[in-house]
Design a protein around this motif. Sequence first.
Motif, PDB file in Angstrom:
ATOM      1  N   GLY A 123     -60.410  11.023  26.042  1.00 13.39           N
ATOM      2  CA  GLY A 123     -60.589  10.914  27.486  1.00 13.39           C
ATOM      3  C   GLY A 123     -59.936   9.696  28.095  1.00 13.39           C
ATOM      4  N   THR A 124     -59.752   9.768  29.406  1.00 16.07           N
ATOM      5  CA  THR A 124     -59.241   8.652  30.192  1.00 16.07           C
ATOM      6  C   THR A 124     -59.726   8.822  31.629  1.00 16.07           C
ATOM      7  N   GLY A 125     -59.275   7.948  32.518  1.00 20.51           N
ATOM      8  CA  GLY A 125     -59.620   8.034  33.929  1.00 20.51           C
ATOM      9  C   GLY A 125     -59.081   6.832  34.655  1.00 20.51           C
ATOM     10  N   GLN A 126     -59.101   6.870  35.976  1.00 17.98           N
ATOM     11  CA  GLN A 126     -58.664   5.709  36.741  1.00 17.98           C
ATOM     12  C   GLN A 126     -59.785   4.689  36.784  1.00 17.98           C
ATOM     13  N   ALA A 127     -59.403   3.423  36.866  1.00 16.90           N
ATOM     14  CA  ALA A 127     -60.404   2.361  36.856  1.00 16.90           C
ATOM     15  C   ALA A 127     -60.987   2.094  38.234  1.00 16.90           C
ATOM     16  N   LYS A 128     -60.177   2.304  39.279  1.00 14.52           N
ATOM     17  CA  LYS A 128     -60.625   2.024  40.641  1.00 14.52           C
ATOM     18  C   LYS A 128     -59.705   2.747  41.606  1.00 14.52           C
ATOM     19  N   PRO A 129     -60.160   2.976  42.830  1.00 14.21           N
ATOM     20  CA  PRO A 129     -59.275   3.589  43.825  1.00 14.21           C
ATOM     21  C   PRO A 129     -58.121   2.648  44.181  1.00 14.21           C
ATOM     22  N   GLY A 130     -57.020   3.242  44.615  1.00 13.88           N
ATOM     23  CA  GLY A 130     -55.938   2.447  45.175  1.00 13.88           C
ATOM     24  C   GLY A 130     -55.135   1.651  44.193  1.00 13.88           C
ATOM     25  N   ASP A 157     -51.881   0.942  41.675  1.00 14.58           N
ATOM     26  CA  ASP A 157     -50.481   1.097  42.031  1.00 14.58           C
ATOM     27  C   ASP A 157     -49.922   2.415  41.488  1.00 14.58           C
ATOM     28  N   GLU A 158     -48.807   2.835  42.077  1.00 12.75           N
ATOM     29  CA  GLU A 158     -48.206   4.129  41.745  1.00 12.75           C
ATOM     30  C   GLU A 158     -47.819   4.208  40.272  1.00 12.75           C
ATOM     31  N   ARG A 159     -47.373   3.100  39.693  1.00 13.78           N
ATOM     32  CA  ARG A 159     -46.989   3.098  38.275  1.00 13.78           C
ATOM     33  C   ARG A 159     -48.188   3.430  37.391  1.00 13.78           C
ATOM     34  N   THR A 160     -49.350   2.872  37.724  1.00 17.35           N
ATOM     35  CA  THR A 160     -50.550   3.165  36.941  1.00 17.35           C
ATOM     36  C   THR A 160     -50.921   4.634  37.045  1.00 17.35           C
ATOM     37  N   PHE A 161     -50.877   5.187  38.247  1.00 12.92           N
ATOM     38  CA  PHE A 161     -51.189   6.607  38.408  1.00 12.92           C
ATOM     39  C   PHE A 161     -50.194   7.481  37.634  1.00 12.92           C
ATOM     40  N   ARG A 162     -48.918   7.098  37.642  1.00 14.10           N
ATOM     41  CA  ARG A 162     -47.916   7.872  36.908  1.00 14.10           C
ATOM     42  C   ARG A 162     -48.192   7.820  35.406  1.00 14.10           C
ATOM     43  N   ARG A 163     -48.548   6.637  34.903  1.00 11.04           N
ATOM     44  CA  ARG A 163     -48.846   6.494  33.470  1.00 11.04           C
ATOM     45  C   ARG A 163     -50.068   7.335  33.088  1.00 11.04           C
ATOM     46  N   ILE A 164     -51.081   7.360  33.944  1.00  9.31           N
ATOM     47  CA  ILE A 164     -52.251   8.189  33.660  1.00  9.31           C
ATOM     48  C   ILE A 164     -51.832   9.647  33.517  1.00  9.31           C
ATOM     49  N   GLY A 165     -51.053  10.134  34.472  1.00  5.94           N
ATOM     50  CA  GLY A 165     -50.620  11.528  34.418  1.00  5.94           C
ATOM     51  C   GLY A 165     -49.794  11.835  33.192  1.00  5.94           C
ATOM     52  N   GLU A 166     -48.850  10.958  32.855  1.00  6.91           N
ATOM     53  CA  GLU A 166     -48.014  11.185  31.676  1.00  6.91           C
ATOM     54  C   GLU A 166     -48.832  11.138  30.392  1.00  6.91           C
ATOM     55  N   SER A 167     -49.819  10.235  30.351  1.00  9.94           N
ATOM     56  CA  SER A 167     -50.637  10.133  29.138  1.00  9.94           C
ATOM     57  C   SER A 167     -51.517  11.356  28.947  1.00  9.94           C
ATOM     58  N   VAL A 168     -52.030  11.900  30.047  1.00  6.67           N
ATOM     59  CA  VAL A 168     -52.838  13.120  29.940  1.00  6.67           C
ATOM     60  C   VAL A 168     -51.979  14.257  29.400  1.00  6.67           C
ATOM     61  N   VAL A 191     -58.743  17.042  26.489  1.00  5.05           N
ATOM     62  CA  VAL A 191     -58.709  15.768  27.211  1.00  5.05           C
ATOM     63  C   VAL A 191     -59.680  15.823  28.378  1.00  5.05           C
ATOM     64  N   ARG A 192     -60.542  14.822  28.461  1.00  3.95           N
ATOM     65  CA  ARG A 192     -61.417  14.659  29.621  1.00  3.95           C
ATOM     66  C   ARG A 192     -60.821  13.586  30.527  1.00  3.95           C
ATOM     67  N   VAL A 193     -60.787  13.855  31.825  1.00  8.54           N
ATOM     68  CA  VAL A 193     -60.373  12.858  32.805  1.00  8.54           C
ATOM     69  C   VAL A 193     -61.529  12.701  33.782  1.00  8.54           C
ATOM     70  N   TRP A 240     -58.821   5.865  26.480  1.00 13.08           N
ATOM     71  CA  TRP A 240     -57.824   4.868  26.830  1.00 13.08           C
ATOM     72  C   TRP A 240     -57.808   4.666  28.341  1.00 13.08           C
ATOM     73  N   GLN A 241     -57.271   3.511  28.757  1.00 15.47           N
ATOM     74  CA  GLN A 241     -57.190   3.229  30.191  1.00 15.47           C
ATOM     75  C   GLN A 241     -56.025   2.294  30.466  1.00 15.47           C
ATOM     76  N   PHE A 242     -55.252   2.604  31.492  1.00 13.45           N
ATOM     77  CA  PHE A 242     -54.135   1.762  31.918  1.00 13.45           C
ATOM     78  C   PHE A 242     -54.617   0.805  33.009  1.00 13.45           C
ATOM     79  N   SER A 243     -55.539  -0.055  32.665  1.00 17.89           N
ATOM     80  CA  SER A 243     -56.095  -0.992  33.636  1.00 17.89           C
ATOM     81  C   SER A 243     -56.852  -2.070  32.879  1.00 17.89           C
ATOM     82  N   ASP A 244     -57.074  -3.196  33.561  1.00 21.54           N
ATOM     83  CA  ASP A 244     -57.817  -4.291  32.934  1.00 21.54           C
ATOM     84  C   ASP A 244     -59.109  -4.609  33.677  1.00 21.54           C
ATOM     85  N   VAL A 245     -59.646  -3.666  34.444  1.00 19.86           N
ATOM     86  CA  VAL A 245     -60.907  -3.920  35.152  1.00 19.86           C
ATOM     87  C   VAL A 245     -62.007  -4.190  34.122  1.00 19.86           C
TER      88      VAL A 245
END
Length: 266
Positions: free
Chosen positions: A157-164, A166-177, A187-189, A209-214
């Motif tokens: 599984g993965t997911g976004q860490a917070k709203p808003g 950057d576009e690069r992070t959103f793109r990486r999430i999509g490619e990783s899924v 895969v759970r999102v 996994w997560q593409f963020s450091d929150v």
Amino acid sequence: MPFDTDPTLISDVTAAVKTAGLTLRDRYTPHARGVSLSEVIDEIHANDDAVLDVLREPLLRARRGSQWAEDELAGGALPPGEWWVVDPAEGNINHVHAMPDWAVTATLVRDNQPVLTVVHLPLTGDTYTAVADRGAHLNDRPLRVSAKTDLGAALVGTGQAKPGEDERTFRRIGESVTAMLTGGLVVRVSVPATLQLIHVAAGRMDAFWQFSDVRSGLVAGALLVREAGGTVTDLAGRPWSTGSRDFLAAAPGIHAAALSVLSPIA
């Protein structure tokens, strides 16, 4: 320096988090709250404020000399010393939309490594705890990560860490899924991160996994997974800390395979 495992600390923190959980449970409704973006954000902030009012002082009192990390959406390394990294409503967006996936978390971080954590799910009454070098538990039962060795059989599984973000992070999430849909089984999102990481620690899921450091969404789960026998790194395979830019927690038998899928996604 080894963490001072004062036997009363984990019980004091658990009591404080459970009390805070009652406040959050009392605010839960069977219908979604807020229609406009501003109304939803107001509900989120009201939840945070109500829980922090009953959680902050007991935690600071429980650990003499500890400090409070104010911004729950912040990332990056903390100054030296011991810091409470707290999410008063982990999965707040779910709470205000009348969904059940939310919790209260409190984690003590020493020199950028989590050393004690409590995650309480008020709707079920379940409490996940971990102390560095003392193991991870669900209520009083020890936790152990999955024994899987085949990524092709894995629930990840993965997911976004917070709203808003950057576009690069959103793109990486999509490619990783997409990559993991090919490499893994399912895969759970979803959000929040902690609610997926407790499943990794309990062996119900095999990687997250997560593409963020929150920090607030990762520190509790990182310690739970480690203490349950899992492997926690960044996406270059280096040991994870709060200063890391991304995150992977996995059962040891599939960590290398998951890393090989995710690390090329830049």
